[in-house]
Motif scaffolding. Structure first.
Motif, PDB file in Angstrom:
ATOM      1  N   VAL A 102       0.870  -1.754  -0.303  1.00  0.00           N
ATOM      2  CA  VAL A 102      -0.010  -0.264  -0.136  1.00  0.00           C
ATOM      3  C   VAL A 102       0.840   1.486   0.225  1.00  0.00           C
ATOM      4  CG1 VAL A 102      -1.830   1.333   1.193  1.00  0.00           C
ATOM      5  CG2 VAL A 102      -2.186  -1.359   1.157  1.00  0.00           C
ATOM      6  N   ARG A 103       0.729   1.818  -1.271  1.00  0.00           N
ATOM      7  CA  ARG A 103       1.771   3.496  -0.813  1.00  0.00           C
ATOM      8  C   ARG A 103       1.440   4.034  -1.327  1.00  0.00           C
ATOM      9  NH1 ARG A 103       5.594  -0.168  -4.986  1.00  0.00           N
ATOM     10  NH2 ARG A 103       4.225  -0.530  -7.297  1.00  0.00           N
ATOM     11  N   ASN A 104       2.188   5.562  -1.360  1.00  0.00           N
ATOM     12  CA  ASN A 104       1.835   6.617  -2.245  1.00  0.00           C
ATOM     13  C   ASN A 104      -0.183   7.053  -2.243  1.00  0.00           C
ATOM     14  OD1 ASN A 104       4.231   7.034  -3.045  1.00  0.00           O
ATOM     15  ND2 ASN A 104       3.822   5.460  -4.845  1.00  0.00           N
ATOM     16  N   ASN A 105      -0.639   6.558  -0.818  1.00  0.00           N
ATOM     17  CA  ASN A 105      -2.556   6.781  -0.826  1.00  0.00           C
ATOM     18  C   ASN A 105      -2.120   7.768   0.908  1.00  0.00           C
ATOM     19  OD1 ASN A 105      -3.209   4.767  -2.297  1.00  0.00           O
ATOM     20  ND2 ASN A 105      -2.091   3.895  -1.360  1.00  0.00           N
ATOM     21  N   ARG A 106      -3.283   8.884   0.453  1.00  0.00           N
ATOM     22  CA  ARG A 106      -4.490   9.442   1.834  1.00  0.00           C
ATOM     23  C   ARG A 106      -5.169   8.296   2.281  1.00  0.00           C
ATOM     24  NH1 ARG A 106      -4.242  15.222  -1.514  1.00  0.00           N
ATOM     25  NH2 ARG A 106      -2.140  15.588  -1.098  1.00  0.00           N
ATOM     26  N   ILE A 107      -4.814   7.970   3.421  1.00  0.00           N
ATOM     27  CA  ILE A 107      -5.930   6.754   4.059  1.00  0.00           C
ATOM     28  C   ILE A 107      -6.388   7.871   5.044  1.00  0.00           C
ATOM     29  CG2 ILE A 107      -6.581   4.667   5.867  1.00  0.00           C
ATOM     30  CD1 ILE A 107      -4.123   3.987   3.302  1.00  0.00           C
ATOM     31  N   VAL A 108      -7.446   8.198   4.728  1.00  0.00           N
ATOM     32  CA  VAL A 108      -8.045   9.896   6.143  1.00  0.00           C
ATOM     33  C   VAL A 108      -9.869   9.369   6.180  1.00  0.00           C
ATOM     34  CG1 VAL A 108      -7.163  11.365   5.314  1.00  0.00           C
ATOM     35  CG2 VAL A 108      -8.481  10.910   3.715  1.00  0.00           C
ATOM     36  N   GLY A 109      -9.950   9.432   7.291  1.00  0.00           N
ATOM     37  CA  GLY A 109     -11.693   9.862   7.928  1.00  0.00           C
ATOM     38  C   GLY A 109     -12.214   7.720   7.573  1.00  0.00           C
ATOM     39  N   ASN A 110     -11.984   7.223   8.299  1.00  0.00           N
ATOM     40  CA  ASN A 110     -11.659   6.453   8.395  1.00  0.00           C
ATOM     41  C   ASN A 110     -12.115   5.578  10.120  1.00  0.00           C
ATOM     42  OD1 ASN A 110     -12.235   5.805   5.260  1.00  0.00           O
ATOM     43  ND2 ASN A 110     -10.745   5.570   5.493  1.00  0.00           N
ATOM     44  N   PRO A 111     -12.978   4.575  10.549  1.00  0.00           N
ATOM     45  CA  PRO A 111     -12.165   4.753  12.206  1.00  0.00           C
ATOM     46  C   PRO A 111     -11.007   4.038  12.051  1.00  0.00           C
ATOM     47  CG  PRO A 111     -15.088   3.508  10.996  1.00  0.00           C
ATOM     48  CD  PRO A 111     -13.832   4.084   9.820  1.00  0.00           C
ATOM     49  N   ILE A 112     -10.732   2.692  11.126  1.00  0.00           N
ATOM     50  CA  ILE A 112      -8.939   2.273  10.945  1.00  0.00           C
ATOM     51  C   ILE A 112      -8.960   2.710   9.978  1.00  0.00           C
ATOM     52  CG2 ILE A 112      -8.056   0.613  11.407  1.00  0.00           C
ATOM     53  CD1 ILE A 112      -9.627  -0.933  12.919  1.00  0.00           C
ATOM     54  N   GLY A 113      -7.445   3.227   9.457  1.00  0.00           N
ATOM     55  CA  GLY A 113      -7.742   3.937   8.502  1.00  0.00           C
ATOM     56  C   GLY A 113      -6.456   1.761   7.233  1.00  0.00           C
ATOM     57  N   ILE A 114      -5.868   1.542   7.784  1.00  0.00           N
ATOM     58  CA  ILE A 114      -4.972   0.257   7.287  1.00  0.00           C
ATOM     59  C   ILE A 114      -5.716  -0.964   8.322  1.00  0.00           C
ATOM     60  CG2 ILE A 114      -3.424  -1.056   5.597  1.00  0.00           C
ATOM     61  CD1 ILE A 114      -1.841   2.437   5.600  1.00  0.00           C
ATOM     62  N   ASP A 115      -6.249  -1.663   7.619  1.00  0.00           N
ATOM     63  CA  ASP A 115      -6.119  -3.088   8.924  1.00  0.00           C
ATOM     64  C   ASP A 115      -5.319  -3.765   8.476  1.00  0.00           C
ATOM     65  OD1 ASP A 115      -7.499  -4.112  11.160  1.00  0.00           O
ATOM     66  OD2 ASP A 115      -8.694  -5.174   9.949  1.00  0.00           O
ATOM     67  N   VAL A 116      -4.356  -4.317   9.136  1.00  0.00           N
ATOM     68  CA  VAL A 116      -3.303  -5.761   8.422  1.00  0.00           C
ATOM     69  C   VAL A 116      -4.312  -6.829   9.606  1.00  0.00           C
ATOM     70  CG1 VAL A 116      -1.354  -6.002   8.048  1.00  0.00           C
ATOM     71  CG2 VAL A 116      -1.733  -3.889   7.738  1.00  0.00           C
ATOM     72  N   ASN A 117      -4.297  -8.146   8.974  1.00  0.00           N
ATOM     73  CA  ASN A 117      -5.224  -9.555   9.147  1.00  0.00           C
ATOM     74  C   ASN A 117      -4.043 -10.226   8.811  1.00  0.00           C
ATOM     75  OD1 ASN A 117      -6.077 -10.892  11.090  1.00  0.00           O
ATOM     76  ND2 ASN A 117      -7.872 -10.479  11.785  1.00  0.00           N
ATOM     77  N   GLU A 118      -3.762 -11.721   9.205  1.00  0.00           N
ATOM     78  CA  GLU A 118      -3.189 -12.671   8.908  1.00  0.00           C
ATOM     79  C   GLU A 118      -2.190 -12.595   7.818  1.00  0.00           C
ATOM     80  OE1 GLU A 118      -6.117 -16.249   8.706  1.00  0.00           O
ATOM     81  OE2 GLU A 118      -7.411 -14.809  10.238  1.00  0.00           O
ATOM     82  N   THR A 119      -1.545 -11.407   7.673  1.00  0.00           N
ATOM     83  CA  THR A 119      -0.896 -11.099   6.579  1.00  0.00           C
ATOM     84  C   THR A 119       0.464 -10.949   6.514  1.00  0.00           C
ATOM     85  OG1 THR A 119      -2.809 -10.403   5.472  1.00  0.00           O
ATOM     86  CG2 THR A 119      -0.854  -9.047   4.662  1.00  0.00           C
ATOM     87  N   ALA A 120       1.382 -11.381   6.486  1.00  0.00           N
ATOM     88  CA  ALA A 120       2.950 -11.293   6.832  1.00  0.00           C
ATOM     89  C   ALA A 120       3.122 -10.392   5.646  1.00  0.00           C
ATOM     90  CB  ALA A 120       3.133 -13.118   6.292  1.00  0.00           C
ATOM     91  N   ASP A 121       4.451  -9.802   5.545  1.00  0.00           N
ATOM     92  CA  ASP A 121       5.726  -8.974   4.597  1.00  0.00           C
ATOM     93  C   ASP A 121       5.138  -8.613   4.005  1.00  0.00           C
ATOM     94  OD1 ASP A 121       6.959 -11.068   5.157  1.00  0.00           O
ATOM     95  OD2 ASP A 121       6.898 -12.440   3.955  1.00  0.00           O
TER      96      ASP A 121
END
Length: 185
Positions: A68-87
């Motif tokens: 996930v690159r070069n983004n604007r992640i705004v105005g959410n309850p959670i910006g980025i949720d990473v679950n069971e994800t390696a590397d």
């Protein structure tokens, strides 16, 4: 689920927005797929509707090698949720003004965060790790700024780790060349 998919904005985050306002779904979801890329968007409008993962702007669930690159992640309850994800790699993102957490990495996830600005994420509910919440795994943060995140409710310190909260992370977890300032818990 498909592997090796690149979703790239031609015009960049100033002109290309993915908005889930009013939709009972995740904004962006990589599920059971590997080596996918999200590049150059504004991602906003996720809402917590009580559905698993609906509260995150970007949801990486069993998505090894996601970038996930070069983004604007705004105005959410959670910006980025990473679950069971390696590397997973989060590179050069602005993660700003999400109401619970900027990045939530848990359940067997390993993330590399580099060149990101994680700011003004706050906890309406007093969640731990308003900027970054790590629960398990081995993680790397480098060349980033983590500031003005708050795990407080109504001025009361009800959460832990305004900037970063580590819970049961592996011994190889590192934070380097990163400014962590003006966070509160």
């Amino acid at each position: 689920s498909r592997d090796n998919v690149i979703i790239r904005s031609v015009c960049g985050p100033d002109l290309t927005t993915i908005d889930a306002s009013g939709i009972a779904e995740k904004t962006v979801l990589f599920l059971d797929s590997s080596n996918n890329v999200l590049d150059g968007f504004t991602v906003t409008g996720a809402t917590d509707l009580g559905l698993a993962g609906s509260e995150s702007g970007v949801n990486l669930l069993r998505a090894p090698g996601a970038i996930v690159r070069n983004n604007r992640i705004v105005g959410n309850p959670i910006g980025i949720d990473v679950n069971e994800t390696a590397d997973c790699i989060l590179d050069n993102n602005l993660i700003d003004s999400n109401t619970r957490q900027g990045v939530n990495a848990h359940t067997g996830s390993n993330t590399t965060i580099t060149g990101c600005t994680i700011t003004h994420n706050g906890s309406a509910a007093g969640s731990d790790g308003a900027g970054i919440y790590y629960n398990g795994g081995v993680h790397t943060v480098s060349d980033s700024a983590i500031s003005y995140n708050s795990a407080m409710v109504n001025g009361l310190g009800t959460g832990r780790g305004g900037g970063i909260h580590f819970n049961g992370v592996g011994a190889g977890t590192t934070v380097s060349n990163t400014v962590i300032a003006d966070n509160s818990a």
